[in-house]
Enzyme design. Structure first.
Site, PDB file in Angstrom:
ATOM      1  N   PRO A   9       0.788  -1.229   0.000  1.00 35.60           N
ATOM      2  CG  PRO A   9      -0.113  -1.106   2.120  1.00 35.60           C
ATOM      3  CD  PRO A   9       0.510  -2.076   1.168  1.00 35.60           C
ATOM      4  CG  ASN A  10      -0.311   4.375   1.225  1.00 32.78           C
ATOM      5  OD1 ASN A  10      -1.282   4.877   0.671  1.00 32.78           O
ATOM      6  ND2 ASN A  10      -0.375   3.867   2.440  1.00 32.78           N
ATOM      7  NE  ARG A  17       0.927  13.125  -1.471  1.00 32.20           N
ATOM      8  CZ  ARG A  17      -0.188  12.425  -1.454  1.00 32.20           C
ATOM      9  NH1 ARG A  17      -0.550  11.772  -0.373  1.00 32.20           N
ATOM     10  NH2 ARG A  17      -0.950  12.351  -2.521  1.00 32.20           N
ATOM     11  CE1 TYR A  22       9.345   5.008   2.705  1.00 27.50           C
ATOM     12  CE2 TYR A  22       7.827   6.870   2.707  1.00 27.50           C
ATOM     13  CZ  TYR A  22       8.300   5.702   3.281  1.00 27.50           C
ATOM     14  OH  TYR A  22       7.728   5.223   4.428  1.00 27.50           O
ATOM     15  CG  ASN A  73       8.502  -2.216  -0.197  1.00 29.94           C
ATOM     16  OD1 ASN A  73       8.040  -2.325   0.947  1.00 29.94           O
ATOM     17  ND2 ASN A  73       9.046  -1.091  -0.638  1.00 29.94           N
ATOM     18  CB  ALA A  76       1.744   0.005   6.101  1.00 28.37           C
ATOM     19  CD  GLU A  97      10.883  -7.893   5.412  1.00 29.80           C
ATOM     20  OE1 GLU A  97      11.226  -8.963   5.992  1.00 29.80           O
ATOM     21  OE2 GLU A  97      10.461  -6.898   6.022  1.00 29.80           O
ATOM     22  CG  HIS A  99      11.316  -2.731   3.876  1.00 30.68           C
ATOM     23  ND1 HIS A  99       9.952  -2.628   3.821  1.00 30.68           N
ATOM     24  CD2 HIS A  99      11.593  -3.890   4.517  1.00 30.68           C
ATOM     25  CE1 HIS A  99       9.421  -3.688   4.419  1.00 30.68           C
ATOM     26  NE2 HIS A  99      10.395  -4.467   4.853  1.00 30.68           N
ATOM     27  CG  LEU A 100      11.814   2.132  -1.503  1.00 27.35           C
ATOM     28  CD1 LEU A 100      10.568   2.990  -1.679  1.00 27.35           C
ATOM     29  CD2 LEU A 100      12.756   2.302  -2.683  1.00 27.35           C
ATOM     30  NE  ARG A 106      10.994   5.507   8.127  1.00 25.21           N
ATOM     31  CZ  ARG A 106       9.969   5.457   7.261  1.00 25.21           C
ATOM     32  NH1 ARG A 106       9.921   4.481   6.357  1.00 25.21           N
ATOM     33  NH2 ARG A 106       9.001   6.352   7.303  1.00 25.21           N
ATOM     34  NE  ARG A 110       7.737   4.027   9.501  1.00 25.22           N
ATOM     35  CZ  ARG A 110       6.609   4.182   8.814  1.00 25.22           C
ATOM     36  NH1 ARG A 110       6.147   3.221   8.052  1.00 25.22           N
ATOM     37  NH2 ARG A 110       5.936   5.311   8.880  1.00 25.22           N
TER      38      ARG A 110
HETATM   39  O1  CA2 Z   1      10.822   1.685   3.214  1.00 23.08           O
HETATM   40  C1  CA2 Z   1       9.931   1.023   2.673  1.00 23.08           C
HETATM   41  O2  CA2 Z   1      10.058   0.562   1.537  1.00 23.08           O
HETATM   42  C2  CA2 Z   1       8.600   0.796   3.401  1.00 23.08           C
HETATM   43  O3  CA2 Z   1       8.141  -0.509   3.075  1.00 23.08           O
HETATM   44  C3  CA2 Z   1       7.647   1.850   2.869  1.00 23.08           C
HETATM   45  C4  CA2 Z   1       6.291   1.841   3.568  1.00 23.08           C
HETATM   46  C5  CA2 Z   1       6.461   1.862   5.093  1.00 23.08           C
HETATM   47  O4  CA2 Z   1       5.188   1.717   5.714  1.00 23.08           O
HETATM   48  C6  CA2 Z   1       7.396   0.767   5.582  1.00 23.08           C
HETATM   49  O5  CA2 Z   1       7.546   0.888   6.983  1.00 23.08           O
HETATM   50  C7  CA2 Z   1       8.750   0.870   4.902  1.00 23.08           C
HETATM   51  C8  CA2 Z   1       5.472   3.054   3.150  1.00 23.08           C
HETATM   52  C9  CA2 Z   1       5.188   3.151   1.686  1.00 23.08           C
HETATM   53  C10 CA2 Z   1       4.437   4.420   1.438  1.00 23.08           C
HETATM   54  O6  CA2 Z   1       5.117   5.171   0.474  1.00 23.08           O
HETATM   55  C11 CA2 Z   1       4.874   6.499   0.389  1.00 23.08           C
HETATM   56  C12 CA2 Z   1       5.345   7.126  -0.732  1.00 23.08           C
HETATM   57  C13 CA2 Z   1       5.155   8.467  -0.883  1.00 23.08           C
HETATM   58  C14 CA2 Z   1       4.488   9.200   0.075  1.00 23.08           C
HETATM   59  C15 CA2 Z   1       4.014   8.572   1.197  1.00 23.08           C
HETATM   60  C16 CA2 Z   1       4.194   7.211   1.352  1.00 23.08           C
END
Ligand code: CA2
Length: 146
Positions: A9-10, A17, A22, A73, A76, A97, A99-100, A106, A110
């Protein structure tokens, strides 16, 4: 060899943003760079994103017999989803697994990944490179299985 990339998600909002966390690349930019590296490695990839937990679970279940490795990835859902963990565990397709961001540097919530124990390994904190390293790890894992 076929690798299924799953994005939670997201991640469709990448590049719009929170660039300080990210980066500035969109998910489409990341996909293009992963595809380029995959071609060099003679690997076929499928690259998907969903904001819905059930859709991700369905894709994991359907990967059996179609993909050699999953790179995920879970965003959340990494920190909340017993359903994703159970799907990865049940299906038995080797899963990596990624993650960026460095989730361990963090917020406390997380730090815990519910999927980590059922994945072959975790790569986090390298931005786009986490995806490239995930692909390279997938090729490595697949080679060792054969
Ligand atoms: O670091 C990562 O790749 C995460 O999986 C990204 C997730 C976060 O919940 C994990 O803890 C770590 C969030 C992805 C949402 O991406 C956004 C992109 C632009 C603006 C807001 C959120």
């Amino acid at each position: 060899m076929k690798v299924l990339f799953l994005n939670g998600p997201n991640l469709n909002l990448l590049g719009t943003r929170e660039p300080e966390v990210y980066g500035r690349l969109t998910l489409a930019d990341i996909e293009a760079k992963v595809r380029k590296r995959a071609a060099q490695l003679k690997t076929v990839i499928d690259f998907r994103q969903s904001n819905q937990e059930g859709e991700l679970v369905g894709w994991i279940q359907q990967a059996k017999g179609k993909f050699d490795v999953i790179v995920i990835n879970a965003a959340a859902y990494t920190h909340t989803s017993v359903a994703l963990r159970d799907a990865i565990s049940a299906v038995g397709v080797p899963t990596i697994e990624i993650h960026l961001s460095n989730i361990h540097a963090r917020e406390e919530f997380r730090h815990k990944s519910l999927i980590a124990p059922v994945c072959r390994g975790q790569i986090c904190g390298f931005g786009l490179k986490s995806y490239i390293l995930g692909l390279e790890a997938a090729v490595d894992v697949n080679g060792k299985e054969k």
